[in-house]
Design a protein around this motif. Structure first.
Motif, PDB file in Angstrom:
ATOM      1  N   ASN A   1       1.215  -0.530   0.177  1.00  0.00           N
ATOM      2  CA  ASN A   1      -0.102  -0.054  -0.491  1.00  0.00           C
ATOM      3  C   ASN A   1       0.949   1.337  -0.078  1.00  0.00           C
ATOM      4  O   ASN A   1       2.517   1.117   0.393  1.00  0.00           O
ATOM      5  CB  ASN A   1      -1.158   0.193   1.300  1.00  0.00           C
ATOM      6  N   ARG A   2       0.331   2.779   0.262  1.00  0.00           N
ATOM      7  CA  ARG A   2       1.737   3.680  -0.076  1.00  0.00           C
ATOM      8  C   ARG A   2       2.196   3.905   1.612  1.00  0.00           C
ATOM      9  O   ARG A   2       3.048   3.706   0.614  1.00  0.00           O
ATOM     10  CB  ARG A   2       0.417   4.990   0.287  1.00  0.00           C
ATOM     11  N   GLU A   3       1.361   3.578   2.897  1.00  0.00           N
ATOM     12  CA  GLU A   3       2.739   3.316   3.459  1.00  0.00           C
ATOM     13  C   GLU A   3       3.982   2.655   3.451  1.00  0.00           C
ATOM     14  O   GLU A   3       4.658   2.624   3.620  1.00  0.00           O
ATOM     15  CB  GLU A   3       1.937   2.823   4.702  1.00  0.00           C
ATOM     16  N   SER A   4       3.402   1.094   3.231  1.00  0.00           N
ATOM     17  CA  SER A   4       4.517   0.475   2.967  1.00  0.00           C
ATOM     18  C   SER A   4       5.588   0.733   1.546  1.00  0.00           C
ATOM     19  O   SER A   4       6.621   0.371   2.052  1.00  0.00           O
ATOM     20  CB  SER A   4       3.951  -0.941   2.703  1.00  0.00           C
ATOM     21  N   LEU A   5       4.888   1.460   0.365  1.00  0.00           N
ATOM     22  CA  LEU A   5       6.330   1.708  -0.289  1.00  0.00           C
ATOM     23  C   LEU A   5       6.107   2.480  -0.122  1.00  0.00           C
ATOM     24  O   LEU A   5       8.310   2.472  -0.160  1.00  0.00           O
ATOM     25  CB  LEU A   5       4.708   1.952  -1.959  1.00  0.00           C
ATOM     26  N   ILE A   6       6.589   4.274   0.927  1.00  0.00           N
ATOM     27  CA  ILE A   6       7.310   5.052   1.279  1.00  0.00           C
ATOM     28  C   ILE A   6       7.663   4.409   1.970  1.00  0.00           C
ATOM     29  O   ILE A   6       9.026   5.092   1.836  1.00  0.00           O
ATOM     30  CB  ILE A   6       5.704   5.981   1.608  1.00  0.00           C
ATOM     31  N   GLU A   7       7.551   3.477   3.320  1.00  0.00           N
ATOM     32  CA  GLU A   7       8.493   3.005   3.978  1.00  0.00           C
ATOM     33  C   GLU A   7       9.710   2.133   2.884  1.00  0.00           C
ATOM     34  O   GLU A   7      11.114   2.089   3.698  1.00  0.00           O
ATOM     35  CB  GLU A   7       7.580   2.307   5.287  1.00  0.00           C
TER      36      GLU A   7
ATOM     37  N   VAL B   1      10.879   3.035   0.730  1.00  0.00           N
ATOM     38  CA  VAL B   1      11.849   3.466  -0.297  1.00  0.00           C
ATOM     39  C   VAL B   1      12.978   4.475   0.814  1.00  0.00           C
ATOM     40  O   VAL B   1      13.907   4.772   0.828  1.00  0.00           O
ATOM     41  CB  VAL B   1      11.088   4.725  -1.609  1.00  0.00           C
ATOM     42  N   ARG B   2      12.110   4.664   2.004  1.00  0.00           N
ATOM     43  CA  ARG B   2      12.644   5.108   2.971  1.00  0.00           C
ATOM     44  C   ARG B   2      13.506   4.566   3.420  1.00  0.00           C
ATOM     45  O   ARG B   2      14.447   5.006   3.578  1.00  0.00           O
ATOM     46  CB  ARG B   2      11.785   6.040   3.817  1.00  0.00           C
ATOM     47  N   CYS B   3      13.849   3.728   3.813  1.00  0.00           N
ATOM     48  CA  CYS B   3      14.506   2.585   4.511  1.00  0.00           C
ATOM     49  C   CYS B   3      15.484   2.065   3.450  1.00  0.00           C
ATOM     50  O   CYS B   3      16.209   1.032   3.839  1.00  0.00           O
ATOM     51  CB  CYS B   3      14.094   1.730   5.635  1.00  0.00           C
TER      52      CYS B   3
ATOM     53  N   ILE C   1      16.701  -3.758  -1.150  1.00  0.00           N
ATOM     54  CA  ILE C   1      15.884  -2.965  -2.381  1.00  0.00           C
ATOM     55  C   ILE C   1      16.618  -2.534  -3.729  1.00  0.00           C
ATOM     56  O   ILE C   1      18.368  -1.961  -2.928  1.00  0.00           O
ATOM     57  CB  ILE C   1      15.168  -1.700  -2.557  1.00  0.00           C
ATOM     58  N   ARG C   2      17.244  -2.950  -5.337  1.00  0.00           N
ATOM     59  CA  ARG C   2      18.347  -2.602  -5.794  1.00  0.00           C
ATOM     60  C   ARG C   2      17.638  -1.800  -6.587  1.00  0.00           C
ATOM     61  O   ARG C   2      18.346  -0.723  -7.249  1.00  0.00           O
ATOM     62  CB  ARG C   2      18.862  -3.397  -6.037  1.00  0.00           C
ATOM     63  N   SER C   3      16.641  -1.874  -7.210  1.00  0.00           N
ATOM     64  CA  SER C   3      15.533  -0.975  -8.099  1.00  0.00           C
ATOM     65  C   SER C   3      13.971  -0.890  -7.639  1.00  0.00           C
ATOM     66  O   SER C   3      14.010  -2.361  -7.025  1.00  0.00           O
ATOM     67  CB  SER C   3      16.139  -0.419  -9.350  1.00  0.00           C
TER      68      SER C   3
END
Length: 132
Positions: free
Chosen positions: A40-46, A48-50, A76-78
């Protein structure tokens, strides 16, 4: 379907389903699909953040940091999206080499052979040793 609108802010450009979810495919650098989950938006933002994969667990109804219990996280690599913006493709480094709760490298280890699903990938680690 309309193509992704690159002029929109990155989160708004994505096409979220009615529940606010988007499918996410996790793939290693060799191109092997290791996992599928939802974000969801929250998990995707997190994510990208971490810099590590964070999914939305539909069974737990909460954010799920891949590896929070097993230690087998995904760096995450990309992050890519398809042309429509309705699916994410995460290139990950699978820490510990195990993505599946069954102790296998990939969650996609069952192959249709005739009229039966047959496990074709080996168990690398006993699942009871993963989740202690």
């Amino acid at each position: 379907m309309a193509d992704l609108d690159n002029a929109l802010p990155w989160l708004d450009a994505l096409k979220w389903d009615a529940d606010g979810m988007i499918p996410a495919i996790a793939q290693d650098a060799a191109g092997r699909i290791v996992m599928f989950a939802f974000m969801n938006r929250e998990s995707l933002i997190e994510t990208v953040r971490c810099g590590n994969a964070v999914y939305w667990s539909r069974s737990r109804q909460r954010l799920w940091r891949k590896g929070e219990e097993s230690g087998h996280s995904q760096k995450i690599r990309s992050i890519r999206t398809d042309c429509d913006g309705d699916v994410l493709l995460l290139e990950v480094e699978q820490v510990g080499g195990i993505a599946c709760h069954t102790g296998r490298e990939s969650c996609f280890f069952n192959e249709l052979q005739g009229e039966r699903w047959v496990p074709v990938d080996p168990v690398l680690k006993d699942p009871k040793d993963i989740y202690q």
